[in-house]
Motif scaffolding. Structure first.
Motif, PDB file in Angstrom:
ATOM      1  N   ILE A   1     -16.088  18.665   8.296  1.00  0.00           N
ATOM      2  CA  ILE A   1     -14.857  17.874   8.359  1.00  0.00           C
ATOM      3  C   ILE A   1     -15.061  16.805   9.421  1.00  0.00           C
ATOM      4  N   ASN A   2     -14.798  15.573   9.067  1.00  0.00           N
ATOM      5  CA  ASN A   2     -15.039  14.442   9.962  1.00  0.00           C
ATOM      6  C   ASN A   2     -13.706  13.938  10.516  1.00  0.00           C
ATOM      7  N   THR A   3     -13.494  14.126  11.824  1.00  0.00           N
ATOM      8  CA  THR A   3     -12.254  13.646  12.459  1.00  0.00           C
ATOM      9  C   THR A   3     -12.380  12.215  12.969  1.00  0.00           C
ATOM     10  N   LEU A   4     -13.559  11.608  12.836  1.00  0.00           N
ATOM     11  CA  LEU A   4     -13.767  10.250  13.345  1.00  0.00           C
ATOM     12  C   LEU A   4     -13.137   9.228  12.401  1.00  0.00           C
ATOM     13  N   HIS A   5     -13.028   8.007  12.902  1.00  0.00           N
ATOM     14  CA  HIS A   5     -12.448   6.931  12.108  1.00  0.00           C
ATOM     15  C   HIS A   5     -13.514   6.123  11.381  1.00  0.00           C
ATOM     16  N   THR A   6     -14.658   6.709  11.175  1.00  0.00           N
ATOM     17  CA  THR A   6     -15.751   6.067  10.441  1.00  0.00           C
ATOM     18  C   THR A   6     -16.526   7.128   9.677  1.00  0.00           C
ATOM     19  N   ASP A   7     -17.158   6.724   8.579  1.00  0.00           N
ATOM     20  CA  ASP A   7     -17.948   7.664   7.770  1.00  0.00           C
ATOM     21  C   ASP A   7     -19.167   8.146   8.552  1.00  0.00           C
ATOM     22  N   VAL A   8     -19.578   9.376   8.256  1.00  0.00           N
ATOM     23  CA  VAL A   8     -20.748   9.966   8.916  1.00  0.00           C
ATOM     24  C   VAL A   8     -21.722  10.451   7.839  1.00  0.00           C
ATOM     25  N   ASN A   9     -23.001  10.119   8.017  1.00  0.00           N
ATOM     26  CA  ASN A   9     -24.073  10.636   7.158  1.00  0.00           C
ATOM     27  C   ASN A   9     -24.898  11.631   7.959  1.00  0.00           C
ATOM     28  N   ILE A  10     -25.060  12.834   7.408  1.00  0.00           N
ATOM     29  CA  ILE A  10     -25.731  13.925   8.120  1.00  0.00           C
ATOM     30  C   ILE A  10     -27.007  14.272   7.366  1.00  0.00           C
ATOM     31  N   SER A  11     -28.145  14.262   8.071  1.00  0.00           N
ATOM     32  CA  SER A  11     -29.449  14.544   7.454  1.00  0.00           C
ATOM     33  C   SER A  11     -29.888  15.957   7.803  1.00  0.00           C
ATOM     34  N   LEU A  12     -30.191  16.721   6.768  1.00  0.00           N
ATOM     35  CA  LEU A  12     -30.675  18.096   6.944  1.00  0.00           C
ATOM     36  C   LEU A  12     -32.016  18.232   6.236  1.00  0.00           C
ATOM     37  N   GLY A  13     -33.100  18.171   6.981  1.00  0.00           N
ATOM     38  CA  GLY A  13     -34.422  18.315   6.390  1.00  0.00           C
ATOM     39  C   GLY A  13     -34.732  17.186   5.427  1.00  0.00           C
TER      40      GLY A  13
ATOM     41  N   GLY B   1     -12.108  13.580   6.413  1.00  0.00           N
ATOM     42  CA  GLY B   1     -12.787  13.784   5.134  1.00  0.00           C
ATOM     43  C   GLY B   1     -13.520  15.124   5.139  1.00  0.00           C
ATOM     44  N   VAL B   2     -13.559  15.782   3.983  1.00  0.00           N
ATOM     45  CA  VAL B   2     -14.199  17.098   3.853  1.00  0.00           C
ATOM     46  C   VAL B   2     -15.388  16.970   2.894  1.00  0.00           C
ATOM     47  N   SER B   3     -16.553  17.413   3.322  1.00  0.00           N
ATOM     48  CA  SER B   3     -17.748  17.326   2.481  1.00  0.00           C
ATOM     49  C   SER B   3     -17.797  18.497   1.500  1.00  0.00           C
ATOM     50  N   LEU B   4     -18.673  18.367   0.525  1.00  0.00           N
ATOM     51  CA  LEU B   4     -18.971  19.489  -0.363  1.00  0.00           C
ATOM     52  C   LEU B   4     -19.876  20.480   0.384  1.00  0.00           C
ATOM     53  N   TYR B   5     -19.974  21.691  -0.179  1.00  0.00           N
ATOM     54  CA  TYR B   5     -20.866  22.681   0.421  1.00  0.00           C
ATOM     55  C   TYR B   5     -22.318  22.286   0.176  1.00  0.00           C
TER      56      TYR B   5
ATOM     57  N   ILE C   1     -16.493  17.725  13.084  1.00  0.00           N
ATOM     58  CA  ILE C   1     -17.080  16.721  13.977  1.00  0.00           C
ATOM     59  C   ILE C   1     -15.952  16.097  14.804  1.00  0.00           C
ATOM     60  N   ILE C   2     -16.026  16.291  16.120  1.00  0.00           N
ATOM     61  CA  ILE C   2     -14.962  15.818  17.017  1.00  0.00           C
ATOM     62  C   ILE C   2     -15.582  15.016  18.162  1.00  0.00           C
ATOM     63  N   ASN C   3     -14.767  14.194  18.762  1.00  0.00           N
ATOM     64  CA  ASN C   3     -15.199  13.377  19.901  1.00  0.00           C
ATOM     65  C   ASN C   3     -14.473  13.892  21.139  1.00  0.00           C
TER      66      ASN C   3
END
Length: 738
Positions: free
Chosen positions: A531-543, A555-559, A596-598
């Motif tokens: 869940i992204n609490t920021l005011h901008t989109d976030v891209n998260i890289s996993l491997g 915004g809530v991501s898929l699993y 994700i929080i600031n």
């Protein structure tokens, strides 16, 4: 055989002229007879380092190691491939797995007939190995995600498995026997040692492959997921090496021509006896001592006597498939059980399909242990531990192994989260606001479940069960935040898990209802979402996966499923900055939510909560059932073959081997039928198999009690003596009738 004895030792007829003596005393001509050219010396095959072992067997042993690596390595990951790549359910995955195993044990009969009646062993191995390699190629192509859809993958996989079954089963009866053909008759002791090395190569290939290929599947990522293409491709490469190595020794091999198939002769003899008896069922025709005697009009008496001895053994084979039905579930049901356990052993993390490596390892330990220690100790105690008793004890141990598996399955189910039933849901509240919120469910009998206030970022310990009036329903919630009252409405459907996420909206609060993952990840993976609490989109890289994109403003991501492990620095990116998040340990079977929080003075952080707890039961608890079933295999399988060979005539050994393999095939069919049609929960299915084998063990014990073993000298006595005894018996019977 009688014909061979007559060729080697001609029978002297006293009423026949002795031509050999006349030849010995014939007058010698005085004319010079041109000398005959000397016959070329028999070419001996090259030996290994000056020993009596032919160099050709080195190619055969290496070929067998690579082929067994290929077969067991592919088979080790097969069940999880069906389950997670083709997305079949557990019952279908188990059924297809055992259908493939069954086919692998039916095709050796076809391979033996082709080799003995048509092509010979060498050509049969070469041609069917090519079929084998083609099967591996198709199987590997069926594991590449970008190559077509699910239908294409399924077709490629099933065709590939069919070719692999034809290849591995077809060469199975040929390779070991072809190696034995390389030895001279005077090197019988070396041939015996060769078979020991050959058996060792089988177990070494199985041991190494069942350890390595699950690592290739789970530890290597390709196309953004587990690398099944690599896990199937490496065994396919080993089969190519097996074929090349075997072909390299072509000029060194002795290649005996086809000599006719004894299996076909036995089947024809039995069929003729049955049909002839049916044709002569009139009461006027005198009965014969044995039903196989009705084949005497067409088949030699020696063959009929050998088939009689064979049928006594085959009668004892009737209960045996039930044992194989239990033993072969190590690669299917037991592997599926391992996916619901914790593979962290402290010093090493085991993949669920790596537990199968215990079986070949324990077999290599148990065989010498039993032969050199346990059986001699039992004998010294004066206990008559006969072969049939060993087999019965092996059956009982297999029953106990499945009883242990059932207990572990019950324990796993007890640790799993409860599933919502009909007109039920499970709900948790996540308060992402800066102060506590009191939540009340309105207009429903569930309001008392959520009376207490939810503190800011409070980690809830469990879900609350809510009852619905229909299959789907609108829930009305009253949110009390500071002095504000907010009323909100959300729709839910029965049998689901939900999270009500409360977050700030200016000076007030808002809420959203999101559906959670329903079950544990049964492949030992970890499920995560953000869940992204920021005011901008976030891209998260996993491997090597494609990045997870999370929308701005809650915004809530898929699993996303990831492998178990520590994730101390996961790279994240927004429009204007890069940062890292520490996700900590992601454990087996768990489901996590990261917010994700600031935080002032600390920067961007990930607040972690566990929706579904990790697998608590260690995979090491499967060790007792593997020990029991392996000891059962050693006492049943090794002893059973030894007993069968000691009781059957030498001419029937190959038929006996074919019948033994058929019992394995039938056992796999039993598993297929039970998996498809029983409809039982897993622990109940384990109990069913255990009880069925116990009943079969009782029947087998009764059959063994009335079985009269044949002495070794009676089986291997000269053929003419056996036939003479048979004629005397028939004569006595006729005299008695007269």
């Amino acid at each position: 055989m009688l014909e061979e004895r007559e060729r080697k030792e001609p029978v002297m007829n006293p009423f026949q002229k002795n031509e050999s003596k006349e030849t010995l005393f014939s007058p010698v001509s005085t004319e010079e007879v041109p000398p005959r050219p000397p016959s070329p010396p028999k070419k001996s095959s090259p030996k290994i380092c000056g020993s009596s072992y032919p160099l050709s067997i080195a190619f055969i042993v290496v070929n067998e190691f690579c082929e067994r690596f290929s077969y067991y390595g592919m088979k080790a990951v097969l069940t999880l491939y069906f389950l997670y790549f083709l997305h079949w359910n557990e019952d279908t995955s188990t059924s297809v797995y055992h259908a493939f195993s069954s086919l692998c044990y039916f095709t050796p009969i076809l391979g033996a007939i082709i080799a003995d009646s048509w092509l010979g062993k060498f050509k049969t191995i070469i041609y069917l190995s090519l079929v084998y390699v083609l099967g591996h190629v198709l199987k590997s192509l069926g594991a590449i995600p970008i190559l077509g859809g699910n239908v294409v993958h399924t077709i490629l996989s099933l065709v590939g498995l069919s070719l692999i079954a034809l290849g591995t089963g077809g060469i199975k009866p040929c390779v070991a026997a072809f190696g034995g053909d390389q030895f001279e008759e005077e090197h019988a002791e070396e041939r015996t040692r060769y078979f020991s090395v050959f058996y060792l190569s089988i177990n070494a290939g199985s041991l190494i492959s069942t350890f390595i290929t699950p690592m290739l599947r789970g530890d290597v990522q390709c196309f953004g997921d587990d690398c099944y293409a690599l896990a199937f491709g490496v065994p396919g490469l080993l089969m190519v090496i097996a074929l090349v190595v075997f072909a390299m020794g072509s000029k060194m091999y002795k290649k005996p021509p086809p000599e006719g198939n004894i299996v076909a002769q036995v089947m024809k003899c039995i069929w003729f006896a049955i049909s002839n008896r049916f044709k002569n069922r009139s009461g006027d025709i005198p009965k014969r001592q044995h039903w196989l005697d009705w084949a005497s009009e067409k088949y030699p008496k020696r063959l009929i006597m050998d088939v009689k001895a064979l049928t006594r053994i085959l009668f004892l084979y009737i209960p045996l498939p039930m044992f194989w039905a239990l033993l072969d579930q190590q690669g299917s049901r037991w592997t599926l059980q391992a996916t619901k356990m914790n593979g962290n052993l402290g010093f090493f993390v085991l993949q669920p399909d790596q537990m199968q490596v215990l079986n070949p390892f324990l077999v290599l330990v148990c065989i010498p242990l039993f032969d050199l220690v346990i059986y001699p100790l039992i004998s010294k105690c004066g206990i008559n531990f006969s072969s049939l008793r060993k087999m019965a004890v092996g059956m009982i141990l297999a029953c106990l192994a499945f009883a242990v598996a059932a207990v572990i399955e019950i324990k796993i189910n007890g640790m799993a989260p409860l599933q919502p039933g009909s007109q039920e849901i499970y709900l948790q509240i996540l308060n992402l606001a800066d102060d506590e919120v009191k939540v009340t469910v309105l207009g429903n009998g569930n309001h008392s479940l959520l009376i207490e206030s939810i503190k800011s970022f409070q980690k809830t310990t469990n879900y609350s069960k809510l009852h619905l009036k229909t299959k789907s329903q609108d829930f009305h919630f009253h949110l009390k935040y500071h002095n504000l009252s907010v009323y909100t409405e959300h729709s839910v459907e029965e049998k689901n898990w939900y999270s009500l996420i409360i977050h700030e909206n200016g000076k007030s609060v808002s809420s959203m209802m999101v559906k959670d993952i329903e079950n544990k990840t049964t492949n030992g993976m970890t499920a995560i979402r953000f869940i992204n609490t920021l005011h901008t989109d976030v891209n998260i890289s996993l491997g090597t996966d494609t990045p997870i994109s999370v929308g701005e403003d809650y915004g809530v991501s898929l699993y996303r499923t990831v492998h178990r492990g520590e994730y101390p620095a996961v790279h994240c990116k927004t429009e204007d900055k890069d940062f890292s998040l520490n996700l900590g340990l992601l454990d087996f079977g768990a489901s996590y939510l990261f917010v994700i929080i600031n935080i002032t003075n600390q920067g961007l952080q990930a607040w972690k909560t566990e929706d579904i707890p990790a697998n608590k039961m260690s995979i090491a608890w499967q060790l007792p059932q593997y020990i029991l079933v392996t000891v059962a295999e050693v006492m049943f399988s090794v002893t059973g073959l030894e007993f069968s060979y000691s009781q059957a005539p030498s001419s029937m050994k190959s038929v006996l081997q074919a019948a033994w393999l058929l019992t394995v095939a039938v056992g796999n069919i039993i598993v297929l039928v039970v998996a498809q049609f029983s409809g039982l929960v897993q622990w109940a299915e384990f109990i069913l198999f255990s009880c069925l084998l116990l009943v079969v063990c009782l029947i087998f014990s009764i059959m063994g009690y009335y079985y009269i073993p044949v002495k070794s000298e009676d089986i291997h006595q000269p053929a003419d003596k056996q036939i003479l005894q048979g004629e005397v018996i028939n004569l006595e019977t006729k005299n008695t009738k007269l």
